[in-house]
Design a protein around this motif. Structure first.
Motif, PDB file in Angstrom:
ATOM      1  N   ILE A 526       0.811  -1.220   0.000  1.00  0.00           N
ATOM      2  CA  ILE A 526       0.000   0.000   0.000  1.00  0.00           C
ATOM      3  C   ILE A 526       0.842   1.267   0.000  1.00  0.00           C
ATOM      4  O   ILE A 526       0.484   2.261  -0.645  1.00  0.00           O
ATOM      5  CB  ILE A 526      -0.942  -0.001   1.222  1.00  0.00           C
ATOM      6  CG1 ILE A 526      -2.005  -1.074   1.049  1.00  0.00           C
ATOM      7  CG2 ILE A 526      -1.602   1.352   1.421  1.00  0.00           C
ATOM      8  CD1 ILE A 526      -2.990  -1.131   2.184  1.00  0.00           C
ATOM      9  N   THR A 527       1.977   1.246   0.691  1.00  0.00           N
ATOM     10  CA  THR A 527       2.756   2.473   0.902  1.00  0.00           C
ATOM     11  C   THR A 527       3.107   3.196  -0.396  1.00  0.00           C
ATOM     12  O   THR A 527       2.984   4.426  -0.458  1.00  0.00           O
ATOM     13  CB  THR A 527       4.019   2.142   1.697  1.00  0.00           C
ATOM     14  OG1 THR A 527       3.651   1.513   2.922  1.00  0.00           O
ATOM     15  CG2 THR A 527       4.800   3.406   1.988  1.00  0.00           C
ATOM     16  N   PRO A 528       3.564   2.525  -1.470  1.00  0.00           N
ATOM     17  CA  PRO A 528       3.901   3.287  -2.685  1.00  0.00           C
ATOM     18  C   PRO A 528       2.719   4.037  -3.274  1.00  0.00           C
ATOM     19  O   PRO A 528       2.895   5.126  -3.841  1.00  0.00           O
ATOM     20  CB  PRO A 528       4.426   2.211  -3.648  1.00  0.00           C
ATOM     21  CG  PRO A 528       3.977   0.916  -3.098  1.00  0.00           C
ATOM     22  CD  PRO A 528       3.887   1.094  -1.626  1.00  0.00           C
ATOM     23  N   PHE A 529       1.520   3.505  -3.149  1.00  0.00           N
ATOM     24  CA  PHE A 529       0.352   4.218  -3.678  1.00  0.00           C
ATOM     25  C   PHE A 529       0.019   5.434  -2.815  1.00  0.00           C
ATOM     26  O   PHE A 529      -0.483   6.445  -3.331  1.00  0.00           O
ATOM     27  CB  PHE A 529      -0.827   3.261  -3.779  1.00  0.00           C
ATOM     28  CG  PHE A 529      -0.637   2.182  -4.809  1.00  0.00           C
ATOM     29  CD1 PHE A 529      -0.848   2.456  -6.145  1.00  0.00           C
ATOM     30  CD2 PHE A 529      -0.218   0.920  -4.444  1.00  0.00           C
ATOM     31  CE1 PHE A 529      -0.660   1.471  -7.110  1.00  0.00           C
ATOM     32  CE2 PHE A 529      -0.025  -0.073  -5.397  1.00  0.00           C
ATOM     33  CZ  PHE A 529      -0.243   0.210  -6.738  1.00  0.00           C
ATOM     34  N   MET A 530       0.278   5.370  -1.523  1.00  0.00           N
ATOM     35  CA  MET A 530       0.122   6.549  -0.673  1.00  0.00           C
ATOM     36  C   MET A 530       1.117   7.637  -1.074  1.00  0.00           C
ATOM     37  O   MET A 530       0.775   8.824  -1.153  1.00  0.00           O
ATOM     38  CB  MET A 530       0.314   6.166   0.795  1.00  0.00           C
ATOM     39  CG  MET A 530      -0.718   5.195   1.339  1.00  0.00           C
ATOM     40  SD  MET A 530      -2.352   5.966   1.481  1.00  0.00           S
ATOM     41  CE  MET A 530      -3.262   4.634   2.305  1.00  0.00           C
TER      42      MET A 530
END
Length: 953
Positions: A526-530
């Motif tokens: 999820i972190t890269p999309f955030m």
């Protein structure tokens, strides 16, 4: 007027001098010729004078007198408090300016060497007369003075109006008198007519020698010294008191948790109930936390940016709140941390990762990094690292977050209070030994670099909302509600700072930025999309100087990793990857894990505390945003940091935890805006301005000073309440999230008997739900042991489902019962309090089972005998035959390389070029290459999802 020897200030200029933020001064222009009674013409650097006619207003000018030693003539000692001439002694405090031995001359004091003339010591009160720079002076000496005497000393009555000031304490004696005009620079000429003669007032400060006990009445010297030290301590309390209180609170907290249990001290883990660890903490621990928070607010109340002290205080509070479990427990908490340690052990042992074993190994960046570091350092046991990771993670989070705070336009109080809120409202527990905890630090560093090195602020207004020259005359749209609102928002003062940096620095930080995104992409789902959402939002709201090429580059990196590197995860399970897209309400309503769910009445306050903290921080953020808007400030970056993570609701439910992840990523923006609820004012524009700027006071508004005090007290009360709620919310599941040494030992027994493979049964109330085992599972031999569910009921005597599971299982199958599993069933599924002991009694009484390991908190059971002829199976394959592919994959790989190189070159050209609105010929050629390559790479990624996703698993 009082003036020390050696000073050189012009009265008119001193009143209008400006002081910048570094403490330096900018002198105002010379005082022009004015009305009657004002000095006209320039004043020389060495002196100035004052002229006064009868009936005219008195004008005082300052005289610069070089440092000197004035001769005097001793006189008789008068009564206490009265000079020799009978003139009362003033209470004016003595100056600390030493008197030089330099003889009278026209040379400035700073350039005159010290005189070698020997001094004579004369005691007693007296008077002296002489000339200073040609100006006649007669001075009354008010206390014992050390000086040079000559036969030319003259005695007599002082001039009218002269006075001596001294307190007899060994300080200076201040002597002033009316002096006849003399020839000095800037003074009236000695040949002037009597009508033009003026009186000149001079003042001399003479140091008195130190007093000895023999000079004072008995018993008076010691109390005076004692009072002076106490006064000094009280005056400097703001310097030494905050660090002292912080250290005292820290020591008190450690002792309260580490000493043996007793009244008001120690922690007995057996007392932990449905409220969690807070039910076993002594009262002194709460007092210590409150003491450290009070010390923090004492520091920020000074409105001084004492960075190192404030960072130390934040670290101490972080240690107390996030390090409590590590202080009182011998093992790392969170069962999932142990399986992550198992991933590291597997990669270190085999040198590869396999998404077939676990989907999380499709993003192995964090685990591979830890495996490399620990293998290089020779570390084989990760227990200590896992135990202290939550504390170390939160300390690490503070560094980039403080850098983010330095980019917002806010007062010192607002910035540091936001940092404190960031520490005390982060209760969800994603800071343990995990990819999420690691990539969250990467996310914060990514945002900090965006705002610090690539921040952009439109030239719409200054710090006080005044439109700049090129926009003041621009007509505002008069029609259309949306246009008027947009124009009003566009005219707001930016809430962020833009710090210009060199092209070389920005180029280096661009590489770092892309590297951080690559690390996050390889480590977490999820972190890269955030990160991509924050970058895109800053571009949309014009808060970054980067171009639109970077989001396309980074987005292609994330998509290509999923398409090419996680095939084993989504091949044949395309629905699991994209099935939740757009299902916002379903993802929102899905359970957010056991951390915010509970059915036990004792556990209900934990749920209330968690929801309460979320509600309070969001309400404060909304209040802070409105208060800043009222002051004409638009905090676009903080609002983006708060709102962008909410878009993740449209991606996945992430195993029922998407709500927790949204709260985690929204915290930086929420804490910044929540701090504005208490401290919304802008910092002073100049050092000479008031401390803060605020809107005009309304009819019922308090004064600025009282408002600041109320805000400070309110913020302190809010922080204290949130810190207490944090202990309940963070450690409320301690009854089953805590891992004991007995539970770890039980799992190690299984690791010792798992050759060639083994199966572990863990207890669940319902079959089929994705429930994380409440055991320290998977720490070792992750590829040899399989974990399956065993159904249990609220009636502990009903163990038939467990026996049935054993009967269909191969040899080397073990059932593990632990205190943590019983606590989970009790708090979340309303099992009886004595269920664990009665269940173990039923297992012991079964004729088909035998107990192979036992301890207070855990027991391991297996079948007494398995069917004949059944062998222990070999471990399953950890790798497949090969990743499936598609016909266009080679073309897509080539297009990816060309696109990344072209877009990176384009971004560098934007950083190095002049004028963002003008595209050079080189950039056009780069775009001609990048755009087609990007489209081809995107088509191939879609083709892989269609072709490979349709294949059977």
């Amino acid at each position: 007027m009082r003036q020390r020897a050696g000073d050189d200030v012009t009265t008119g200029a001193a009143e209008t001098a400006e002081v910048n933020e570094n403490g330096s001064t900018r002198s105002a222009p010379p005082v022009p010729a004015g009305s009657e009674g004002e000095a006209t013409g320039p004043v020389s650097p060495g002196a100035s004078g004052s002229s006064r006619e009868e009936g005219a207003p008195e004008v005082t000018a300052t005289v610069r007198i070089p440092a000197f030693r004035v001769p005097f003539h001793p006189m008789g000692r008068p009564d206490a408090g009265t000079s020799a001439s009978g003139i009362p002694v003033s209470d004016t405090p003595a100056s600390d300016t030493p008197v030089s031995d330099i003889p009278v001359s026209d040379t400035p004091a700073s350039d005159t060497p010290a005189s070698d003339t020997p001094e004579g010591n004369v005691s007693g009160r007296g008077a002296f007369a002489g000339e200073i720079g040609g100006v006649g002076v007669r001075v009354i000496e008010g206390e014992t003075t050390k000086g040079r005497t000559t036969p030319a000393d003259a005695a007599g009555a002082p001039p009218e109006g002269a006075r001596a000031e001294g307190d007899g304490s060994g300080g200076e004696t201040v002597v002033a008198g009316a002096l006849p005009a003399g020839p000095s620079a800037g003074a009236p000429d000695a040949t002037a007519s009597p009508a033009e003669e003026t009186d000149t007032t001079a003042e001399v400060r003479l140091p008195a020698p130190p007093r000895t006990p023999a000079d004072d009445p008995p018993g008076t010297a010691a109390p005076a010294v004692r009072r002076s030290r106490v006064t000094t301590l009280m005056r400097t309390a703001s310097v030494w008191l905050p660090p002292l209180l912080t250290v005292e609170g820290l020591i008190m907290y450690v002792l309260a948790l580490r000493v043996a249990p007793g009244p008001w001290r120690g922690v007995d883990l057996a007392e932990v109930d449905g409220l969690g660890l807070v039910s076993a903490l002594p009262g002194t621990a709460f007092a210590a936390i409150m003491l450290m928070i009070v010390a923090f607010f004492v520091t920020i109340a000074q409105n001084t940016d004492r960075k190192f002290l404030l960072l130390f205080q934040l670290a101490a509070i972080t240690f107390a709140l996030h390090g409590a479990a590590a202080l009182v427990e011998n093992e790392a908490r969170f069962h999932t941390a142990y399986v992550h340690a198992g991933f590291v052990e597997y990669i270190s042992r085999t040198g590869e990762s396999s998404a077939i074993l676990d989907a999380r190994l499709a993003w192995p960046g964090f685990f591979a990094l830890v495996a490399f570091v620990t293998k290089a350092a020779g570390i084989t046991d990760l227990t200590t690292i896992m135990q202290w990771t939550p504390l170390l993670s939160n300390l690490l989070y503070l560094l980039p977050f403080v850098l983010i705070l330095r980019q917002v336009v806010a007062t010192t109080r607002a910035r540091w209070f936001a940092a404190l809120l960031f520490v005390i409202v982060q209760w969800i527990g994603q800071d343990y030994f995990s990819s999420q905890g690691f990539t969250y630090a990467v996310y914060l560093a990514f945002v900090a670099i965006l705002l610090r090195w690539f921040g952009r602020v439109d030239p719409r207004g200054d710090l006080h909302g005044n439109l700049r020259g090129d926009l003041r005359g621009k007509p505002q749209p008069s029609r259309g509600l949306i246009r008027r609102a947009a124009a009003r928002l566009g005219g707001l003062t930016p809430g962020e700072l833009s710090r210009p940096t060199g092209v070389y620095d920005r180029s280096i930080m661009l590489i770092v930025l892309i590297g951080l995104f690559g690390i996050a992409t390889a480590s977490h789902q999820i972190t890269p999309f955030m990160m991509l959402g924050i970058l895109t939002g800053l571009l949309l709201f014009r808060r970054t100087s980067l171009s639109w090429g970077l989001p396309f580059l980074l987005g292609l990196v994330a998509l290509s990793w999923i398409s090419y590197q996680t095939v084993a995860f989504w091949s044949g399970h395309i629905d699991e990857l994209f099935g939740d897209l757009g299902r916002v309400l379903d993802n929102l309503q899905s359970n957010t894990g056991d951390r915010i769910d509970g059915s036990d009445p004792e556990h209900a306050p934990v749920l209330t505390a968690r929801l309460g903290i979320c509600a309070v921080i969001l309400a404060l953020a909304a209040t802070g945003l409105l208060r800043r808007l009222r002051r004409g400030v638009g905090d676009r970056a903080a609002l983006l940091l708060l709102c962008t993570p909410v878009l993740a609701l449209g991606l996945q439910n992430y195993g029922g935890e998407i709500g927790l992840r949204i709260y985690l990523f929204a915290l930086p923006g929420a804490c910044v805006l929540a701090a504005y609820a208490f401290f919304p004012n802008l910092p002073a524009a100049t050092a000479g301005a008031p401390e803060e700027t605020a809107p005009a006071r309304g009819r019922f508004r308090f004064g600025p000073a009282l408002t600041r005090r109320i805000s400070l007290v309110s913020a302190a009360v809010c922080a204290l309440a949130l810190s207490m709620a944090f202990l309940v919310a963070r450690y409320g599941n301690e009854q089953f999230e805590r891992v004991s040494a007995d539970e770890v030992a039980a799992m190690h027994y299984i690791y010792d008997h798992d050759k060639p493979s083994a199966r572990v049964l863990y207890l669940v109330p319902l079959i089929g739900e994705e429930v994380t085992p409440a055991i320290p599972w998977g720490e070792k031999d992750f590829d040899r042991i399989s974990y399956e569910q065993a159904l249990v009921s609220r009636d502990p005597a009903q163990i038939s489902s467990v026996i049935d599971k054993f009967r269909v299982s191969p040899p080397n199958t073990y059932l593990i019962t632990t205190r943590g599993q019983a606590g989970y069933l009790q708090l979340n599924h309303n099992f009886p309090d004595d269920w664990a002991s009665r269940f173990r009694t039923a297992l012991d009484a079964s004729p088909e089972l035998k107990r192979v390991f036992t301890s207070d908190d855990a027991a391991v059971y297996t079948m007494k005998s398995f069917p004949e002829g059944v062998e222990i199976p070999e471990p399953g394959a950890s790798t497949g035959i090969g990743d499936p592919t598609s016909p266009w994959t080679p073309i897509g790989l080539g297009a990816l390389g060309v696109t990344w190189i072209a877009l990176f070159a384009y971004e560098l050209s934007v950083l190095r070029g002049r004028g963002r609105g003008r595209v050079s010929r080189a950039r056009r050629w780069i775009l001609l290459v990048a755009v087609p390559a990007f489209l081809v790479a995107l088509v191939v990624i879609a083709e892989r999802f269609v072709v490979i996703g349709a294949q059977q698993p």
